[in-house]
Design a protein around this motif. Structure first.
Motif, PDB file in Angstrom:
ATOM      1  N   ILE A   1      23.902 -56.949  30.652  1.00 50.87           N
ATOM      2  CA  ILE A   1      24.108 -58.321  30.178  1.00 50.87           C
ATOM      3  C   ILE A   1      24.436 -58.239  28.698  1.00 50.87           C
ATOM      4  CG2 ILE A   1      23.029 -60.573  29.797  1.00 50.87           C
ATOM      5  CD1 ILE A   1      21.083 -59.765  32.121  1.00 50.87           C
TER       6      ILE A   1
ATOM      7  N   ASN B   1      17.964 -50.924  25.040  1.00 52.35           N
ATOM      8  CA  ASN B   1      18.168 -52.359  25.189  1.00 52.35           C
ATOM      9  C   ASN B   1      17.940 -53.082  23.863  1.00 52.35           C
ATOM     10  OD1 ASN B   1      18.801 -52.273  27.910  1.00 52.35           O
ATOM     11  ND2 ASN B   1      16.701 -52.671  28.573  1.00 52.35           N
TER      12      ASN B   1
ATOM     13  N   THR C   1      23.441 -53.508  35.839  1.00 58.01           N
ATOM     14  CA  THR C   1      22.810 -54.813  35.593  1.00 58.01           C
ATOM     15  C   THR C   1      22.915 -55.195  34.119  1.00 58.01           C
ATOM     16  OG1 THR C   1      20.647 -53.773  35.289  1.00 58.01           O
ATOM     17  CG2 THR C   1      21.190 -54.519  37.517  1.00 58.01           C
TER      18      THR C   1
ATOM     19  N   ASP D   1      15.944 -49.040  30.656  1.00 56.89           N
ATOM     20  CA  ASP D   1      15.638 -49.269  29.240  1.00 56.89           C
ATOM     21  C   ASP D   1      16.818 -49.068  28.301  1.00 56.89           C
ATOM     22  OD1 ASP D   1      13.045 -49.799  29.927  1.00 56.89           O
ATOM     23  OD2 ASP D   1      12.317 -47.777  29.498  1.00 56.89           O
TER      24      ASP D   1
ATOM     25  N   ARG E   1      21.548 -55.759  27.090  1.00 54.52           N
ATOM     26  CA  ARG E   1      20.388 -55.193  27.775  1.00 54.52           C
ATOM     27  C   ARG E   1      20.720 -55.001  29.245  1.00 54.52           C
ATOM     28  NH1 ARG E   1      17.088 -58.592  30.927  1.00 54.52           N
ATOM     29  NH2 ARG E   1      17.800 -60.750  30.939  1.00 54.52           N
ATOM     30  N   GLN E   2      19.895 -54.217  29.911  1.00 49.45           N
ATOM     31  CA  GLN E   2      19.969 -54.077  31.358  1.00 49.45           C
ATOM     32  C   GLN E   2      18.624 -54.469  31.934  1.00 49.45           C
ATOM     33  OE1 GLN E   2      22.307 -51.430  33.781  1.00 49.45           O
ATOM     34  NE2 GLN E   2      22.280 -49.984  32.062  1.00 49.45           N
ATOM     35  N   THR E   3      18.646 -55.063  33.090  1.00 49.37           N
ATOM     36  CA  THR E   3      17.387 -55.476  33.718  1.00 49.37           C
ATOM     37  C   THR E   3      16.735 -54.348  34.505  1.00 49.37           C
ATOM     38  OG1 THR E   3      18.593 -56.305  35.657  1.00 49.37           O
ATOM     39  CG2 THR E   3      18.127 -57.874  33.882  1.00 49.37           C
ATOM     40  N   SER E   4      17.508 -53.314  34.836  1.00 46.89           N
ATOM     41  CA  SER E   4      16.965 -52.251  35.691  1.00 46.89           C
ATOM     42  C   SER E   4      16.624 -50.961  34.954  1.00 46.89           C
ATOM     43  CB  SER E   4      17.976 -51.939  36.800  1.00 46.89           C
ATOM     44  OG  SER E   4      19.174 -51.463  36.238  1.00 46.89           O
TER      45      SER E   4
END
Length: 106
Positions: A70, A43, A68, A93, A88-91
Protein backbone atom coordinates in the motif's frame (compact mmCIF):
# COMPACT_ATOMS: atom_id res chain seq x y z
CA UNK A 1 -15.17 30.07 -28.86
CA UNK A 2 -16.68 28.38 -31.96
CA UNK A 3 -20.34 28.99 -32.76
CA UNK A 4 -22.80 26.48 -34.16
CA UNK A 5 -25.23 27.08 -37.04
CA UNK A 6 -27.67 28.89 -34.72
CA UNK A 7 -25.00 31.35 -33.56
CA UNK A 8 -24.64 29.95 -30.03
CA UNK A 9 -21.32 28.95 -28.54
CA UNK A 10 -20.45 25.26 -28.88
CA UNK A 11 -18.26 23.42 -26.37
CA UNK A 12 -15.81 20.82 -27.57
CA UNK A 13 -14.34 19.05 -24.51
CA UNK A 14 -11.83 17.07 -26.56
CA UNK A 15 -10.31 20.21 -28.05
CA UNK A 16 -9.43 21.56 -24.59
CA UNK A 17 -8.00 18.35 -23.07
CA UNK A 18 -4.29 17.59 -23.35
CA UNK A 19 -2.62 14.46 -22.03
CA UNK A 20 0.89 14.88 -23.40
CA UNK A 21 3.87 15.34 -21.11
CA UNK A 22 6.18 18.20 -22.05
CA UNK A 23 9.17 17.23 -24.18
CA UNK A 24 12.60 18.09 -22.75
CA UNK A 25 13.20 20.84 -25.36
CA UNK A 26 9.69 22.31 -25.32
CA UNK A 27 9.02 24.98 -22.70
CA UNK A 28 10.36 23.44 -19.48
CA UNK A 29 14.02 24.43 -18.99
CA UNK A 30 16.08 21.59 -17.55
CA UNK A 31 13.19 19.08 -17.55
CA UNK A 32 14.44 15.75 -16.16
CA UNK A 33 12.95 12.71 -14.42
CA UNK A 34 15.16 11.31 -11.64
CA UNK A 35 14.45 7.77 -10.40
CA UNK A 36 15.27 6.00 -7.15
CA UNK A 37 14.99 2.32 -8.20
CA UNK A 38 12.99 -0.25 -6.30
CA UNK A 39 14.50 -1.33 -2.98
CA UNK A 40 13.07 -3.32 -0.07
CA UNK A 41 12.83 -1.21 3.09
CA UNK A 42 11.00 -1.55 6.41
CA UNK A 43 7.33 -0.56 6.45
CA UNK A 44 6.79 3.23 6.71
CA UNK A 45 10.46 4.03 5.99
CA UNK A 46 10.72 7.11 3.78
CA UNK A 47 12.72 6.95 0.56
CA UNK A 48 13.76 10.25 -0.98
CA UNK A 49 15.11 11.09 -4.43
CA UNK A 50 16.66 14.53 -5.04
CA UNK A 51 16.91 16.72 -8.11
CA UNK A 52 20.37 17.63 -9.42
CA UNK A 53 21.88 20.85 -8.03
CA UNK A 54 20.17 23.99 -9.33
CA UNK A 55 16.87 22.23 -10.12
CA UNK A 56 13.61 22.09 -8.18
CA UNK A 57 10.98 19.38 -8.12
CA UNK A 58 7.86 20.21 -10.15
CA UNK A 59 6.17 16.83 -9.66
CA UNK A 60 6.80 13.25 -8.74
CA UNK A 61 5.43 9.94 -7.60
CA UNK A 62 6.14 6.63 -5.95
CA UNK A 63 5.30 2.98 -6.50
CA UNK A 64 4.77 0.45 -3.71
CA UNK A 65 5.64 -3.12 -4.67
CA UNK A 66 4.60 -6.36 -3.02
CA UNK A 67 1.61 -8.70 -2.81
CA UNK A 68 -0.13 -6.58 -0.17
CA UNK A 69 1.74 -3.31 -0.71
CA UNK A 70 0.00 0.00 0.00
CA UNK A 71 1.43 3.38 -0.97
CA UNK A 72 1.02 5.51 2.15
CA UNK A 73 2.60 8.78 0.99
CA UNK A 74 4.00 10.49 -2.09
CA UNK A 75 4.90 14.16 -1.73
CA UNK A 76 7.65 16.78 -2.31
CA UNK A 77 10.36 17.51 0.25
CA UNK A 78 9.86 20.70 2.28
CA UNK A 79 12.67 22.47 0.40
CA UNK A 80 11.23 21.46 -3.03
CA UNK A 81 14.49 19.74 -4.00
CA UNK A 82 13.14 16.18 -4.11
CA UNK A 83 10.29 13.71 -3.74
CA UNK A 84 9.45 11.33 -0.87
CA UNK A 85 7.66 7.98 -1.06
CA UNK A 86 6.64 5.59 1.70
CA UNK A 87 4.43 2.59 2.06
CA UNK A 88 3.69 -0.60 3.93
CA UNK A 89 2.63 -4.20 3.47
CA UNK A 90 0.00 -5.91 5.56
CA UNK A 91 1.58 -9.36 5.31
CA UNK A 92 5.24 -8.60 6.07
CA UNK A 93 7.52 -6.08 7.81
CA UNK A 94 9.12 -4.73 4.62
CA UNK A 95 8.17 -3.70 1.12
CA UNK A 96 9.63 -2.54 -2.18
CA UNK A 97 9.31 1.12 -3.12
CA UNK A 98 10.47 3.20 -6.10
CA UNK A 99 10.41 7.02 -6.13
CA UNK A 100 10.39 9.45 -9.07
CA UNK A 101 11.05 13.20 -9.14
CA UNK A 102 10.23 15.46 -12.08
CA UNK A 103 12.82 18.25 -11.98
CA UNK A 104 13.40 21.54 -13.81
CA UNK A 105 15.23 24.82 -13.39
CA UNK A 106 13.24 27.09 -11.10
Amino acid sequence: MPRDSEGTESHDAEATASHQAPCPDEGVPGYEVVTLPNENVPNFQRRTVYCPPGKKVIGGGAEARGDTAILVGSFPTEDARGWIGLGRQTSTDNMGISVFAICAYA
